[in-house]
Design an enzyme around this catalytic site. Structure first.
Site, PDB file in Angstrom:
ATOM      1  N   PRO A   1       0.715  -1.048  -0.028  1.00 36.42           N
ATOM      2  CA  PRO A   1      -0.255  -0.086  -0.111  1.00 36.42           C
ATOM      3  C   PRO A   1       0.889   1.169   0.045  1.00 36.42           C
ATOM      4  O   PRO A   1       1.807   1.254   0.605  1.00 36.42           O
ATOM      5  CB  PRO A   1      -0.849   0.039   1.250  1.00 36.42           C
ATOM      6  CG  PRO A   1      -0.124  -1.284   2.235  1.00 36.42           C
ATOM      7  CD  PRO A   1       0.527  -2.022   1.120  1.00 36.42           C
ATOM      8  N   ASN A   2       0.397   2.124  -0.648  1.00 39.08           N
ATOM      9  CA  ASN A   2       0.973   3.575  -0.640  1.00 39.08           C
ATOM     10  C   ASN A   2       2.184   3.794  -1.697  1.00 39.08           C
ATOM     11  O   ASN A   2       2.776   4.744  -2.157  1.00 39.08           O
ATOM     12  CB  ASN A   2       1.020   4.278   0.327  1.00 39.08           C
ATOM     13  CG  ASN A   2      -0.282   4.400   1.157  1.00 39.08           C
ATOM     14  OD1 ASN A   2      -1.336   4.833   0.577  1.00 39.08           O
ATOM     15  ND2 ASN A   2      -0.381   3.741   2.510  1.00 39.08           N
TER      16      ASN A   2
ATOM     17  N   ARG B   1       5.070  11.121  -2.883  1.00 41.76           N
ATOM     18  CA  ARG B   1       4.814  10.809  -1.314  1.00 41.76           C
ATOM     19  C   ARG B   1       6.176  11.057  -0.532  1.00 41.76           C
ATOM     20  O   ARG B   1       7.162  10.347  -0.845  1.00 41.76           O
ATOM     21  CB  ARG B   1       4.565   9.327  -1.293  1.00 41.76           C
ATOM     22  CG  ARG B   1       4.335   8.860   0.146  1.00 41.76           C
ATOM     23  CD  ARG B   1       4.206   7.160   0.169  1.00 41.76           C
ATOM     24  NE  ARG B   1       3.990   6.915   1.393  1.00 41.76           N
ATOM     25  CZ  ARG B   1       4.180   5.578   1.806  1.00 41.76           C
ATOM     26  NH1 ARG B   1       4.630   4.542   1.139  1.00 41.76           N
ATOM     27  NH2 ARG B   1       3.764   5.308   3.168  1.00 41.76           N
TER      28      ARG B   1
ATOM     29  N   TYR C   1      11.207   9.128   1.342  1.00 45.92           N
ATOM     30  CA  TYR C   1      11.228   8.050   0.116  1.00 45.92           C
ATOM     31  C   TYR C   1      11.922   8.491  -0.905  1.00 45.92           C
ATOM     32  O   TYR C   1      12.150   7.616  -1.848  1.00 45.92           O
ATOM     33  CB  TYR C   1       9.927   7.570   0.104  1.00 45.92           C
ATOM     34  CG  TYR C   1       9.095   7.255   1.146  1.00 45.92           C
ATOM     35  CD1 TYR C   1       9.570   5.819   1.848  1.00 45.92           C
ATOM     36  CD2 TYR C   1       7.999   7.559   1.672  1.00 45.92           C
ATOM     37  CE1 TYR C   1       8.846   5.341   3.064  1.00 45.92           C
ATOM     38  CE2 TYR C   1       7.161   7.193   2.942  1.00 45.92           C
ATOM     39  CZ  TYR C   1       7.740   6.010   3.332  1.00 45.92           C
ATOM     40  OH  TYR C   1       7.178   5.773   4.540  1.00 45.92           O
TER      41      TYR C   1
ATOM     42  N   ASN D   1       8.252  -5.197  -0.733  1.00 48.30           N
ATOM     43  CA  ASN D   1       8.052  -3.917   0.346  1.00 48.30           C
ATOM     44  C   ASN D   1       6.656  -4.131   0.524  1.00 48.30           C
ATOM     45  O   ASN D   1       5.825  -3.702  -0.040  1.00 48.30           O
ATOM     46  CB  ASN D   1       8.561  -2.850  -0.419  1.00 48.30           C
ATOM     47  CG  ASN D   1       8.239  -1.701   0.640  1.00 48.30           C
ATOM     48  OD1 ASN D   1       7.684  -1.719   1.592  1.00 48.30           O
ATOM     49  ND2 ASN D   1       8.923  -0.509   0.365  1.00 48.30           N
TER      50      ASN D   1
ATOM     51  N   ALA E   1       3.065  -0.319   5.042  1.00 46.31           N
ATOM     52  CA  ALA E   1       2.421  -0.432   6.378  1.00 46.31           C
ATOM     53  C   ALA E   1       2.054  -1.806   6.836  1.00 46.31           C
ATOM     54  O   ALA E   1       1.975  -2.087   8.220  1.00 46.31           O
ATOM     55  CB  ALA E   1       1.431   0.718   6.596  1.00 46.31           C
TER      56      ALA E   1
ATOM     57  N   HIS F   1       3.916  -4.041   9.631  1.00 48.32           N
ATOM     58  CA  HIS F   1       3.716  -3.822  10.957  1.00 48.32           C
ATOM     59  C   HIS F   1       2.388  -4.423  11.600  1.00 48.32           C
ATOM     60  O   HIS F   1       2.205  -4.437  12.706  1.00 48.32           O
ATOM     61  CB  HIS F   1       3.977  -2.393  11.111  1.00 48.32           C
ATOM     62  CG  HIS F   1       5.014  -1.622  10.615  1.00 48.32           C
ATOM     63  ND1 HIS F   1       6.141  -2.082  10.780  1.00 48.32           N
ATOM     64  CD2 HIS F   1       4.866  -0.571   9.560  1.00 48.32           C
ATOM     65  CE1 HIS F   1       6.912  -1.393   9.864  1.00 48.32           C
ATOM     66  NE2 HIS F   1       6.084  -0.382   9.297  1.00 48.32           N
TER      67      HIS F   1
ATOM     68  N   GLU G   1      12.284  -9.103   2.568  1.00 49.58           N
ATOM     69  CA  GLU G   1      11.504  -7.772   2.982  1.00 49.58           C
ATOM     70  C   GLU G   1      12.317  -6.522   2.778  1.00 49.58           C
ATOM     71  O   GLU G   1      13.571  -6.327   3.223  1.00 49.58           O
ATOM     72  CB  GLU G   1      11.259  -7.913   4.170  1.00 49.58           C
ATOM     73  CG  GLU G   1      10.205  -6.777   4.688  1.00 49.58           C
ATOM     74  CD  GLU G   1       9.908  -6.949   6.381  1.00 49.58           C
ATOM     75  OE1 GLU G   1       9.808  -8.261   6.906  1.00 49.58           O
ATOM     76  OE2 GLU G   1      10.118  -6.071   6.940  1.00 49.58           O
TER      77      GLU G   1
ATOM     78  N   HIS H   1      12.391  -2.354   2.810  1.00 50.32           N
ATOM     79  CA  HIS H   1      12.070  -0.931   3.319  1.00 50.32           C
ATOM     80  C   HIS H   1      13.040   0.318   2.819  1.00 50.32           C
ATOM     81  O   HIS H   1      13.976   0.028   2.852  1.00 50.32           O
ATOM     82  CB  HIS H   1      11.925  -0.826   4.896  1.00 50.32           C
ATOM     83  CG  HIS H   1      10.909  -1.876   5.334  1.00 50.32           C
ATOM     84  ND1 HIS H   1       9.724  -1.647   5.198  1.00 50.32           N
ATOM     85  CD2 HIS H   1      11.087  -3.126   5.913  1.00 50.32           C
ATOM     86  CE1 HIS H   1       8.870  -2.893   5.440  1.00 50.32           C
ATOM     87  NE2 HIS H   1       9.816  -3.426   5.942  1.00 50.32           N
TER      88      HIS H   1
ATOM     89  N   SER I   1      12.992   3.589   3.709  1.00 45.61           N
ATOM     90  CA  SER I   1      13.163   4.282   4.716  1.00 45.61           C
ATOM     91  C   SER I   1      13.952   3.323   5.927  1.00 45.61           C
ATOM     92  O   SER I   1      13.524   2.118   5.921  1.00 45.61           O
ATOM     93  CB  SER I   1      12.070   4.986   5.335  1.00 45.61           C
ATOM     94  OG  SER I   1      11.006   4.379   5.882  1.00 45.61           O
TER      95      SER I   1
ATOM     96  N   ARG J   1      12.333   5.798  12.997  1.00 45.39           N
ATOM     97  CA  ARG J   1      10.973   6.324  12.866  1.00 45.39           C
ATOM     98  C   ARG J   1      10.306   5.684  14.047  1.00 45.39           C
ATOM     99  O   ARG J   1      10.532   5.479  15.158  1.00 45.39           O
ATOM    100  CB  ARG J   1      10.404   5.817  11.529  1.00 45.39           C
ATOM    101  CG  ARG J   1      11.253   6.514  10.322  1.00 45.39           C
ATOM    102  CD  ARG J   1      10.739   6.112   8.843  1.00 45.39           C
ATOM    103  NE  ARG J   1       9.332   6.676   8.727  1.00 45.39           N
ATOM    104  CZ  ARG J   1       8.683   6.451   7.775  1.00 45.39           C
ATOM    105  NH1 ARG J   1       8.569   5.369   6.920  1.00 45.39           N
ATOM    106  NH2 ARG J   1       7.349   6.854   7.700  1.00 45.39           N
TER     107      ARG J   1
ATOM    108  N   ARG K   1       6.757   1.457  13.935  1.00 45.98           N
ATOM    109  CA  ARG K   1       7.421   0.834  12.645  1.00 45.98           C
ATOM    110  C   ARG K   1       8.576  -0.038  12.989  1.00 45.98           C
ATOM    111  O   ARG K   1       9.473  -0.625  12.100  1.00 45.98           O
ATOM    112  CB  ARG K   1       7.682   1.936  11.757  1.00 45.98           C
ATOM    113  CG  ARG K   1       6.841   2.766  11.194  1.00 45.98           C
ATOM    114  CD  ARG K   1       7.377   3.836  10.110  1.00 45.98           C
ATOM    115  NE  ARG K   1       6.284   4.862  10.039  1.00 45.98           N
ATOM    116  CZ  ARG K   1       5.370   5.004   9.249  1.00 45.98           C
ATOM    117  NH1 ARG K   1       4.913   4.011   8.686  1.00 45.98           N
ATOM    118  NH2 ARG K   1       4.516   5.949   9.103  1.00 45.98           N
TER     119      ARG K   1
HETATM  120  C1  DQA Z   1       8.119   1.451   4.155  1.00 48.55           C
HETATM  121  C2  DQA Z   1       8.171   1.950   5.577  1.00 48.55           C
HETATM  122  C3  DQA Z   1       6.603   1.477   6.213  1.00 48.55           C
HETATM  123  O1  DQA Z   1       6.428   1.578   7.634  1.00 48.55           O
HETATM  124  C4  DQA Z   1       5.620   2.302   5.586  1.00 48.55           C
HETATM  125  O2  DQA Z   1       4.232   2.252   6.054  1.00 48.55           O
HETATM  126  C5  DQA Z   1       5.631   2.493   4.111  1.00 48.55           C
HETATM  127  C6  DQA Z   1       6.859   2.385   3.555  1.00 48.55           C
HETATM  128  C7  DQA Z   1       9.428   1.888   3.319  1.00 48.55           C
HETATM  129  O3  DQA Z   1       9.515   1.384   2.597  1.00 48.55           O
HETATM  130  O4  DQA Z   1      10.299   2.354   3.947  1.00 48.55           O
HETATM  131  O5  DQA Z   1       4.719   2.580   3.338  1.00 48.55           O
HETATM  132  O6  DQA Z   1       7.937   0.335   3.923  1.00 48.55           O
END
Ligand code: DQA
Length: 143
Positions: A10-11, A18, A23, A74, A77, A80, A98, A100, A102, A107, A111
């Site tokens: 997501p996102n 974003r 990011y 990836n 969210a 978590h 996995e 990420h 960031s 953070r 997270r």
């Molecule tokens: C993320 C880190 C997650 O905590 C966050 O919700 C994301 C992006 C990252 O790529 O740093 O959507 O997965």
């Protein structure tokens, strides 16, 4: 070694627009292109998928069995929160890394926990979008 799946949750379709401080400015398409550049000389194929829906990600993980040699994931969210994604990863034999972008450990405390990391082969955190390419390199060398 034939095929890898690049999976984003997501996102992550919003990358480039974003929260660029966290990011960066690259889009998901830029990331996909860079992963393709890494694997191209090895004649490895890449499928890239993104979804904002947990159930769709679960379906794609199930369908990956027998089809891919590795998944670069990836989970956004859902990392978590999602026991369902964790169980999906446990239900297949395809190794998952996995990723990420960031450094989640710098953070918010919510997270700092990954539901998925214990059932993944490994985790790449905080190295920016380069993390996706590093995951691809791992699969090229360990398959
Ligand atoms: C993320 C880190 C997650 O905590 C966050 O919700 C994301 C992006 C990252 O790529 O740093 O959507 O997965």
């Amino acid at each position: 070694m034939g095929k890898l799946l690049l999976l984003n949750g997501p996102n992550l379709n919003r990358l480039g627009k974003r929260e660029p401080d966290l990011y960066g400015n690259e889009t998901l398409q830029d990331i996909e292109n860079k992963v393709r550049d890494v694997i191209e000389p090895y004649q490895v194929q890449l499928d890239a998928k993104q979804s904002n829906h947990e159930g769709e990600l679960i379906d794609w993980i199930h369908e990956a069995e027998g089809k891919y040699h590795g998944i670069i994931f990836n989970p956004g969210a859902y990392t978590h929160t999602s026991i369902a994604l964790r169980d999906a990863i446990s239900s297949i034999t395809v190794p998952v890394i996995e990723v990420h972008i960031s450094n989640v450990h710098k953070r918010e405390s919510f997270r700092h926990t990954s539901m998925l990391a214990p059932v993944c082969s490994g985790q790449i955190v905080g190295l920016g979008t380069k993390g996706y390419q590093l995951a691809a390199m791992y699969f090229l060398e360990n398959n």
